[in-house]
Design an enzyme around this catalytic site. Structure first.
Site, PDB file in Angstrom:
ATOM      1  N   ASP A 139       0.753  -1.169   0.031  1.00 19.58           N
ATOM      2  CA  ASP A 139       0.097  -0.020   0.092  1.00 19.58           C
ATOM      3  C   ASP A 139       1.084   1.113   0.108  1.00 19.58           C
ATOM      4  O   ASP A 139       2.208   1.205   0.379  1.00 19.58           O
ATOM      5  CB  ASP A 139      -0.921  -0.069   1.231  1.00 19.58           C
ATOM      6  CG  ASP A 139      -1.363   1.263   1.798  1.00 19.58           C
ATOM      7  OD1 ASP A 139      -2.294   1.899   0.905  1.00 19.58           O
ATOM      8  OD2 ASP A 139      -1.200   1.676   2.663  1.00 19.58           O
ATOM      9  N   ASP A 141       0.136   5.174   1.092  1.00 18.51           N
ATOM     10  CA  ASP A 141      -0.019   6.056   2.303  1.00 18.51           C
ATOM     11  C   ASP A 141       0.029   5.384   3.453  1.00 18.51           C
ATOM     12  O   ASP A 141      -0.802   4.384   3.759  1.00 18.51           O
ATOM     13  CB  ASP A 141      -1.286   6.860   2.327  1.00 18.51           C
ATOM     14  CG  ASP A 141      -1.233   7.927   1.133  1.00 18.51           C
ATOM     15  OD1 ASP A 141      -1.170   7.487  -0.013  1.00 18.51           O
ATOM     16  OD2 ASP A 141      -1.410   9.237   1.359  1.00 18.51           O
ATOM     17  N   ASP A 147       0.772   9.773   5.517  1.00 19.90           N
ATOM     18  CA  ASP A 147      -0.557   9.945   4.817  1.00 19.90           C
ATOM     19  C   ASP A 147      -0.401  11.232   3.738  1.00 19.90           C
ATOM     20  O   ASP A 147       0.209  12.212   4.268  1.00 19.90           O
ATOM     21  CB  ASP A 147      -1.657  10.176   5.539  1.00 19.90           C
ATOM     22  CG  ASP A 147      -2.523   9.161   5.567  1.00 19.90           C
ATOM     23  OD1 ASP A 147      -2.600   8.477   4.614  1.00 19.90           O
ATOM     24  OD2 ASP A 147      -3.339   9.063   6.783  1.00 19.90           O
ATOM     25  N   THR A 175      -1.901   1.249  -4.805  1.00 14.37           N
ATOM     26  CA  THR A 175      -2.614   2.460  -3.941  1.00 14.37           C
ATOM     27  C   THR A 175      -3.986   2.871  -4.363  1.00 14.37           C
ATOM     28  O   THR A 175      -3.948   2.767  -5.608  1.00 14.37           O
ATOM     29  CB  THR A 175      -1.301   3.433  -3.963  1.00 14.37           C
ATOM     30  OG1 THR A 175      -2.083   4.719  -3.477  1.00 14.37           O
ATOM     31  CG2 THR A 175      -1.136   3.803  -5.594  1.00 14.37           C
ATOM     32  N   ASP A 332      -9.375  11.638   5.292  1.00 16.37           N
ATOM     33  CA  ASP A 332     -10.185  11.521   4.275  1.00 16.37           C
ATOM     34  C   ASP A 332     -10.991  10.175   3.781  1.00 16.37           C
ATOM     35  O   ASP A 332     -10.887   9.433   4.544  1.00 16.37           O
ATOM     36  CB  ASP A 332      -9.655  12.166   2.959  1.00 16.37           C
ATOM     37  CG  ASP A 332      -8.540  11.253   2.334  1.00 16.37           C
ATOM     38  OD1 ASP A 332      -8.393  10.227   2.923  1.00 16.37           O
ATOM     39  OD2 ASP A 332      -7.646  11.773   1.663  1.00 16.37           O
ATOM     40  N   LYS A 340      -8.790  -3.218  -4.072  1.00 16.64           N
ATOM     41  CA  LYS A 340      -7.316  -3.951  -4.189  1.00 16.64           C
ATOM     42  C   LYS A 340      -7.350  -5.383  -4.638  1.00 16.64           C
ATOM     43  O   LYS A 340      -6.099  -5.860  -4.795  1.00 16.64           O
ATOM     44  CB  LYS A 340      -6.570  -3.478  -2.760  1.00 16.64           C
ATOM     45  CG  LYS A 340      -6.190  -1.906  -2.807  1.00 16.64           C
ATOM     46  CD  LYS A 340      -5.139  -1.785  -1.684  1.00 16.64           C
ATOM     47  CE  LYS A 340      -5.024  -0.153  -1.765  1.00 16.64           C
ATOM     48  NZ  LYS A 340      -3.989   0.497  -0.698  1.00 16.64           N
ATOM     49  N   ASP A 363      -1.826  -1.025   5.786  1.00 20.20           N
ATOM     50  CA  ASP A 363      -2.225  -0.431   7.074  1.00 20.20           C
ATOM     51  C   ASP A 363      -3.880  -0.302   7.174  1.00 20.20           C
ATOM     52  O   ASP A 363      -4.183  -0.023   8.480  1.00 20.20           O
ATOM     53  CB  ASP A 363      -1.887   0.948   7.180  1.00 20.20           C
ATOM     54  CG  ASP A 363      -2.513   2.140   6.316  1.00 20.20           C
ATOM     55  OD1 ASP A 363      -2.615   1.998   5.036  1.00 20.20           O
ATOM     56  OD2 ASP A 363      -3.050   3.080   6.894  1.00 20.20           O
TER      57      ASP A 363
HETATM   58  P1  IMP Z   1      -3.442   3.993  -0.125  1.00 16.97           P
HETATM   59  O1  IMP Z   1      -3.326   4.160   1.461  1.00 16.97           O
HETATM   60  O2  IMP Z   1      -2.079   4.067  -0.855  1.00 16.97           O
HETATM   61  O3  IMP Z   1      -4.204   3.282  -0.677  1.00 16.97           O
HETATM   62  O4  IMP Z   1      -3.882   5.603  -0.666  1.00 16.97           O
HETATM   63  C1  IMP Z   1      -5.215   6.248   0.212  1.00 16.97           C
HETATM   64  C2  IMP Z   1      -5.277   7.679  -0.135  1.00 16.97           C
HETATM   65  O5  IMP Z   1      -4.844   8.150  -1.233  1.00 16.97           O
HETATM   66  C3  IMP Z   1      -6.369   8.194   0.557  1.00 16.97           C
HETATM   67  O6  IMP Z   1      -6.447   8.394   1.789  1.00 16.97           O
HETATM   68  C4  IMP Z   1      -6.247   9.591  -0.306  1.00 16.97           C
HETATM   69  O7  IMP Z   1      -5.662  10.414   0.653  1.00 16.97           O
HETATM   70  C5  IMP Z   1      -5.478   9.350  -1.443  1.00 16.97           C
HETATM   71  N1  IMP Z   1      -6.030   9.321  -2.734  1.00 16.97           N
HETATM   72  C6  IMP Z   1      -5.948  10.276  -3.865  1.00 16.97           C
HETATM   73  N2  IMP Z   1      -6.513  10.022  -4.976  1.00 16.97           N
HETATM   74  C7  IMP Z   1      -7.474   9.112  -4.384  1.00 16.97           C
HETATM   75  C8  IMP Z   1      -8.676   8.365  -5.398  1.00 16.97           C
HETATM   76  O8  IMP Z   1      -8.912   8.657  -6.486  1.00 16.97           O
HETATM   77  N3  IMP Z   1      -9.159   7.610  -4.654  1.00 16.97           N
HETATM   78  C9  IMP Z   1      -8.737   7.336  -3.216  1.00 16.97           C
HETATM   79  N4  IMP Z   1      -7.866   7.724  -2.779  1.00 16.97           N
HETATM   80  C10 IMP Z   1      -7.207   8.781  -3.347  1.00 16.97           C
HETATM   81 MG    MG Z   2      -2.785   3.235   3.292  1.00 19.14          MG
END
Ligand code: IMP
Ligand code: MG
Length: 401
Positions: A139, A141, A147, A175, A332, A340, A363
């Site tokens: 993942d 963020d 984040d 992601t 958010d 995923k 996470d």
């Molecule tokens: P991940 O933890 O890598 O899956 O990323 C999740 C975070 O990506 C979310 O909490 C958002 O802050 C950011 N994000 C940016 N663009 C998008 C989108 O199009 N869909 C969902 N999350 C997004």
């Molecule tokens: Mg994450």
């Protein structure tokens, strides 16, 4: 179970992991015995015995699952909703290791916690998969960077990811962040890592084993020998069976998501909020920090609204419905088309990696999180920050050596 208890239990389901709660419960008896003054009972041996019993329960469950009888296992009765274990888990050994480093069995006042058990499960998973590891998906963020931040220059994770690639293990970032087919925004967020690969003069063979899948499962990129990400058009891989939706299919879902998120803003009187719409996602993005409860409320409301929309708008069988993911991102809340699970399955198809040789590190494994879906396709490690990702990769490295 009294009805009040049941109501409480169900309303807290989004904060619980049934397997971890079950293991915590089992560990309470040796803890209580150990906590009594002058007690000679309780301690490492009793804890170890419990982990050994758990290993047996998991192995029985795996054997029955091989015969399509997983729901008949003792573990299924004890832990409702238990999923698939793609490997057995050496929990006794993993506990011994954690106990050695963290002195869990020496504690008299603080029982083995959710985080203790989560980390022991991670260690056991890494031990079990190390010999056959083919693909690690991360993942973004909160797993590789904080984040909303970018992959840090000089992050200690750079060396570890390079180490995996050099060993021939494929590495992918899966992601939710979706920026369409243009690699520039992804390259910007990952510049710390890509620069690190360039500085290390990572070979063409190794660097081409690095992939990025954005928008949960929507936009696939492969790293090339100039350390840039290259978009892979859908037609070049078998995504159609897994990703079958059209603009027309997703519009009613995104409309329902947008309506519901706007309704949450109204109901909770949320201030300084933007509701953003993208071609494959709707997001609720606050300018000020929202509470976890508010974000969970938005994620669960959106999940329910989309399920409702799907049941009233179409009579399609479940497998033909457009998959989605509504989740609390920490700061958010997003509703994405796709998830995923499909992301990991696409990579497994492209890279020829088996579920028992694929590890997803993330996470967000509660029911309001977007990493949970991967559990159906591969082995997982549940970390809570990039430091823990570093820790788990250090364990993996040590075992692989
Ligand atoms: P991940 O933890 O890598 O899956 O990323 C999740 C975070 O990506 C979310 O909490 C958002 O802050 C950011 N994000 C940016 N663009 C998008 C989108 O199009 N869909 C969902 N999350 C997004
Ligand atoms: Mg994450």
């Amino acid at each position: 179970m009294t009805s009040q208890y049941r109501v409480n239990y169900h309303l807290r389901a989004h904060k619980r992991d049934n397997l971890i709660e079950f293991i915590k419960g089992m560990l309470l008896t040796p803890f209580v015995l150990r906590a009594s003054p002058n007690s000679s009972q309780g301690g490492p041996a009793e804890y170890s015995e419990i982990f050994e019993q758990l290993e047996t329960l998991i192995n029985q469950h795996r054997q029955l699952a091989d015969q399509n009888l997983a729901s008949h296992s003792q573990l299924s009765r004890l832990v409702p909703g238990i999923g698939t274990f793609f490997t057995s888990l050496p929990l006794r050994q993993a506990f011994a290791r954690s106990d050695q480093h963290q002195g869990i069995s020496g504690r008299r006042h603080v029982p083995p916690s959710f985080n203790d058990v989560r980390r022991i499960l991670n260690t056991a998973q890494v031990m079990a998969i190390s010999e056959q590891l083919e693909l690690v998906t991360f993942d973004g963020d909160m797993t590789l960077y904080q984040d909303g931040m970018n992959f840090e220059k000089d992050s200690e994770l750079t060396k570890q990811l390079i180490g995996l690639l050099e060993r021939g293990v494929k590495v992918a970032i899966v992601t939710a962040a979706g920026y369409g087919e243009d690699p520039l925004k992804y390259e910007g967020r990952l510049s710390g890592l890509l620069d690190g690969m360039r500085a290390a003069k990572l070979s063409k063979e190794a660097v081409e084993k690095f992939w990025v899948l954005g928008g949960e499962c929507n936009f696939l990129f492969q790293c090339n020998s100039s350390y840039h990400l290259q978009f892979i058009p859908d037609a070049e891989y078998q995504s159609s069976a897994l990703r079958h939706w059209s603009d027309q299919d997703v519009k009613p879902l995104l409309d329902a998501a947008e309506q519901e998120l706007l309704d949450c803003v109204r109901r909770m009187n949320l201030q300084q909020i933007k509701v953003l719409r993208k071609p494959r996602a709707v997001g609720l993005v606050p300018e000020v920090q929202m509470t976890r409860e508010q974000l969970d409320e938005c994620a669960i409301s959106a999940q329910r609204a989309l399920l409702r929309a799907q049941s009233t708008q179409t009579t399609q069988p479940d497998e033909a419905k457009v998959p989605f993911c509504a989740f609390n991102g920490g700061n958010d809340c997003w509703v994405d088309i796709g998830n995923k699970l499909i992301g990991v399955q696409i990579l497994q198809g492209v890279l020829g990696s088996r579920p028992e040789a694929t590890l997803h590190v993330g996470d967000q494994f509660l029911s309001t999180g977007n990493d949970l879906a991967t559990r159906t396709a591969c082995c997982t490690c549940w970390i809570i920050n990039p430091q823990e990702t570093h820790g788990i990769l250090a364990e993996l490295e040590e075992i692989m050596k």
